[in-house]
Design an enzyme around this catalytic site. Structure first.
Site, short mmCIF file in Angstrom:
data_model
loop_
_atom_site.label_atom_id
_atom_site.label_comp_id
_atom_site.label_asym_id
_atom_site.label_seq_id
_atom_site.Cartn_x
_atom_site.Cartn_y
_atom_site.Cartn_z
N CYS A 296 23.36 -13.47 6.78
CA CYS A 296 22.55 -12.87 7.83
C CYS A 296 22.20 -11.42 7.49
O CYS A 296 21.14 -10.92 7.90
CB CYS A 296 23.26 -12.95 9.18
SG CYS A 296 24.89 -12.17 9.22
N HIS A 842 27.55 -9.86 12.95
CA HIS A 842 26.34 -10.63 12.70
C HIS A 842 25.14 -9.70 12.68
O HIS A 842 25.06 -8.75 13.44
CB HIS A 842 26.16 -11.70 13.79
CG HIS A 842 24.97 -12.59 13.59
ND1 HIS A 842 24.81 -13.39 12.48
CD2 HIS A 842 23.87 -12.78 14.36
CE1 HIS A 842 23.68 -14.05 12.58
NE2 HIS A 842 23.08 -13.71 13.70
#
Length: 885
Positions: A296, A842
């Site tokens: 990510c 994230h």
């Protein structure tokens, strides 16, 4: 828009069948797809000219309408407003980049463009010559539109009805033609709208009582906008449908009639019906990236770069001709090719989420730190990628040797331009063109005051967060002459500062006299465990839960030895049901100079003097506050003699068991070690003190009788604040302006001991002061917010909320040189976010996609977000583009 009805036709629904051998249908295609083919096959002078239309919310029978939904019917209504003076070939700055620009082209031109794109693939990969493949035709689907003539003579009314189209095609139309959020542009290169306005308007108006009673049914052939619902297996689904039998109502005319696989593509604007499922973004550039396992961080950075306007144009063009295979600092063009291929996939019409495996493989090969499946820093990836793209695409094949000249005696403007030209002589790429700016760096030697000025390029700005560059510390200040109680002072010091910064701030806070100095010590378990006497020691060695004391000492007695008093009292407690007594230390150690102190009586008097501020009973408070130690000792000695049945006061003889009763004894003094654990010989009143004869520190343990415990405020003597008290209640989130971050970055500061500068004047390495100024700003400004901090002991993420401008970042007041040619104002277009803790968490990206619409890219998922959600404490990388004034 082909084959308008002839005057006098009696059929209420007028059809003109297209010639199968000469495709007269009108195709709706992405503008860039058509433009790439046109630019390659036609010269600029031969380029086909078009009419520009802008979509706006429409009206139906005089009522404003956008999307009308009920249980029986759904209509999408909007207007196409013709732009004045729009007759040109579509060269309009960044047109086509956002994916919101489309073209209407006749079938013959569409086929030519399709052939050019197919031939380009054949050249790139090898294969057969062009034919209209089944896959290409499967990407074509029909869409029925009803046109009307509003009162505006330069507009067309458009209605798309569910009763005219299959459910799937109507769903696509809702995404393509929604005008709720951002502008949508259509270029008509077919000439049919011009024909309609000039030749046919009066003919239609003559036969109508009201303009709204007459509608024209138009079938567009949409190509290049298929989403994940299209079938590549060669079979047709519900998207390839016949024209509904009930497609005609009232007085209508069927134009461009066709029951085959026509392709029509109107303006795409994301509507409130935007679907979050992967692959249904429906617009050019709104394509997600699959997460290959903790990638990510890479996806976030790539999406930000993939929506950088000029870089998109560059990599969608013929960038391969600029790949530098001979650059030893490059990667043989492999990183540039992998990135270019990935970007093209992200901007392909009808693309579904892309798996960036090839790019990840190349990245791992040339940057092993990003191999594997661990989480990494998106800023580190971005820094490597920008540098790698620059070297792979460097237009300079042979870098010349450049000698830096001394800038003394010359204007900064002249020297800066010379540095910049020297830089361009060795570095010339799309990255330099778009992303690189220039610093002015000023170094000043602290010894000879030599000034050195250089002008260095930069790719991005790494800004500290000011609220986290400072540290709040609370320290108790205690007098050493018995005149005042301990006073806590809260000061602010640099977080990465040194002990001298603490002393300086504390001296100002407590109004330290010119004849005074501070001795700072750390207290633990009622004893001094260390002295902070080295000015260069880092403040990071002091923890928030530590407790510090600063003793005010007179400079005149600096050579006299110190005496450190520790206190203990008798504590009674039950052990196995039996009451036992033992000595226990308490309170803050008290410190004084051993000036004119030669025996036990002097020690006794000095200690009582230091205890003066802690007395609780008025009758026990000493009236004499003279700073003369001899007077104080005499007064205290008299009181001790008067209240003690034993003439000597100190050193009262113990009982047969060697224990002095706490209730009857006076103060007892013992020599001890630094920890106050070992009791050495008792200090007798008239005996000399060996330690007083030389420098050093004398540690004395004072044993308190029970009556002293009652006469003094033990709680005050034992109270000592922590350096920083963490509240159980969550503190309000820290907030700081981006401009404050920039000011902190540009602030003058000394170099660290590990970054010493070699001074050409002193011929020595010096800890010079450094000042940065912004001199030349790039077209694309990338700002890195330094949220992650590292030291020897821990890693930390800073959750400070940074208030950054979205529409207008004005750097006019922060740039050192203003040439008046370039704007210093910027607009935000992308943000890389990090959620969670350091080493995990994230990454996502926010991207501005034209017309004021923002989208969140969360790996393979892409969905619209509101402007209010852009600013968060997760913002990590900010991407700004220059505003042209």
């Amino acid at each position: 828009m082909v084959g308008l009805p002839s005057e006098g036709s009696s059929d209420s629904t007028h059809r003109v069948d297209s010639d199968n051998n000469n495709d007269q249908r009108v195709y709706f295609v992405p503008f860039r797809w058509w433009k790439d083919a046109q630019d390659s096959t036609l010269g600029e002078s031969d380029a086909k000219r078009g009419i520009l239309y802008t979509a706006t919310p429409g009206t139906s029978y005089g009522c404003p309408m956008k999307l009308i939904n009920n249980i029986f019917n759904s209509d999408l209504v909007f207007n196409l407003r013709k732009e004045e003076d729009s007759l040109h070939n579509g060269k309009n700055g960044e047109v086509g980049v956002s994916g919101r620009d489309y073209a209407l082209v006749p079938g013959e031109i569409w086929l030519q463009a399709l052939k050019w794109h197919s031939d380009a693939k054949v050249v790139a990969k090898g294969g057969k010559s062009f034919s209209a493949a089944e896959d290409d035709m499967a990407d074509v689907y029909p869409l029925q539109l009803r046109l009307s003539i509003p009162r505006e003579t330069n507009s067309l009314g458009v209605k798309i009805s569910k009763k005219d189209n299959a459910a799937e095609l109507f769903r696509r139309a809702c995404k393509i033609f929604s005008v709720d959020s951002e502008q949508l542009h259509i270029w008509d290169f077919s000439g049919q709208t011009t024909l309609y306005f000039v030749n046919e308007r009066n003919r239609f108006l003559k036969d109508c009582q009201r303009q709204s009673d007459w509608e024209i049914l138009l079938e567009l052939q949409v190509y290049g906008l298929s989403d994940s619902m299209k079938r590549r297996e060669g079979k047709k689904d519900e998207m390839s449908v016949q024209n509904p039998a009930n497609c005609s109502s009232g007085a209508s005319t069927l134009i461009n009639g066709c029951n085959g696989t026509g392709n029509s593509n109107f303006i795409y604007t994301n509507s409130s019906t935007f679907c979050e499922r992967s692959g249904e973004a429906g617009s050019l550039g709104l394509t997600g990236l699959q997460n290959l396992g903790n990638t990510c961080f890479m996806n976030s950075a790539i999406q930000c770069l993939a929506h950088t306007p000029k870089m998109v144009d560059y990599f969608l063009g013929d960038y391969s001709r600029e790949i530098n295979h001979d650059n030893p600092l490059g990667m043989n063009g492999e990183i540039a090719s992998a990135f270019g291929d990935l970007l093209r996939k992200l901007w392909a019409p009808g693309a579904t989420p892309v798996a960036p495996r090839t790019f990840k493989s190349k990245l791992s090969r040339f940057a092993p730190q990003f191999s594997g499946f661990n989480q990494h820093d998106s800023q580190e990836l971005l820094a490597f990628l920008l540098d790698g793209l620059h070297e792979d695409l460097n237009r300079v094949k042979s870098k010349p040797y450049v000698e830096v000249k001394d800038g003394e005696g010359r204007q900064d403007e002249e020297v800066a331009d010379e540095y910049w030209q020297n830089h361009l002589a060795r570095n010339d790429s799309i990255i330099v063109d778009v992303c690189q700016g220039q610093f002015k760096s000023t170094l000043v030697c602290p010894e000879c005051k030599k000034v050195s000025i250089t002008f260095d390029p930069f790719m991005y700005l790494s800004l500290p967060l000011p609220s986290t560059t400072l540290r709040t510390m609370t320290v108790a200040v205690i007098s050493t002459n018995g005149t005042s109680q301990p006073s806590p002072f809260t000061i602010t010091v640099p977080k990465s500062g040194k002990f001298e910064d603490l002393i300086q701030a504390l001296s100002v806070a407590c109004s330290l006299g010119a004849d005074e100095t501070l001795l700072v010590a750390e207290i633990y378990n009622n004893r001094i465990i260390r002295y902070l006497e080295e000015p260069a020691d880092s403040l990071s060695l002091i923890r928030d839960d530590d407790r510090l004391v600063a003793y005010r000492l007179n400079k005149d007695t600096k050579k006299a030895p110190l005496v450190v008093f520790m206190h203990q009292q008798m504590e009674e407690k039950y052990i196995h049901g039996k009451l036992t007594s033992s000595w226990k230390t308490f309170g803050i150690p008290l410190v004084a100079r051993l000036s004119n102190v030669v025996n036990g009586s002097d020690i006794h008097g000095l200690y009582l003097k230091l205890l003066n501020p802690f007395q609780t009973q008025a009758e026990e408070v000493l009236d004499d506050r003279d700073t003369s130690e001899t007077t104080a000792v005499a007064d205290i000695s008299q009181k001790e003699h008067a209240s003690s049945p034993v003439s000597n006061g100190v050193g009262k003889p113990p009982d047969a068991n060697g224990v002095v009763s706490p209730s009857e004894a006076e103060l007892q003094f013992y020599g001890t070690d630094e920890k106050g654990i070992v009791k050495e010989s008792q200090i007798i009143m008239d005996e000399a003190i060996p330690a007083a004869r030389g420098p050093g520190r004398l540690h004395v343990l004072a044993s308190w009788p029970e009556k002293y415990v009652k006469q003094y405020d033990i709680q005050l003597l034992s109270s000592l604040p922590q350096i920083f008290k963490s509240c159980l209640v969550k503190r309000p989130q820290e907030s700081v302006s981006l401009y404050n971050c920039l000011q902190a970055f540009l602030m003058e500061e000394p170099l660290g001991p590990e970054d010493m500068w070699y001074c050409p004047g002193c011929k020595e390495h010096r800890q010079a002061s450094k000042k940065l100024d912004l001199w030349r700003l790039p077209e694309i400004l990338v700002i890195h917010l330094k949220r992650f901090s590292y030291n020897r002991f821990l890693k930390n993420k800073l959750e400070t909320y940074v208030d950054f401008p979205i529409e207008n970042l004005d750097l006019s007041n922060h740039i050192g040189y203003r040439n008046g040619e370039s704007s210093n104002r910027y607009m935000l277009y992308a943000v890389s976010n990090h959620y969670g803790s350091m080493g995990s968490g994230h990454y996502t990206a926010f991207v501005h996609h034209g017309g004021g619409r923002w989208y969140e890219f969360d790996d393979s998922h892409v969905y619209p977000i509101t402007l209010e959600k852009i600013k968060t404490s997760a913002a990590y990388l900010l991407f700004y583009r220059r505003v042209v004034e």
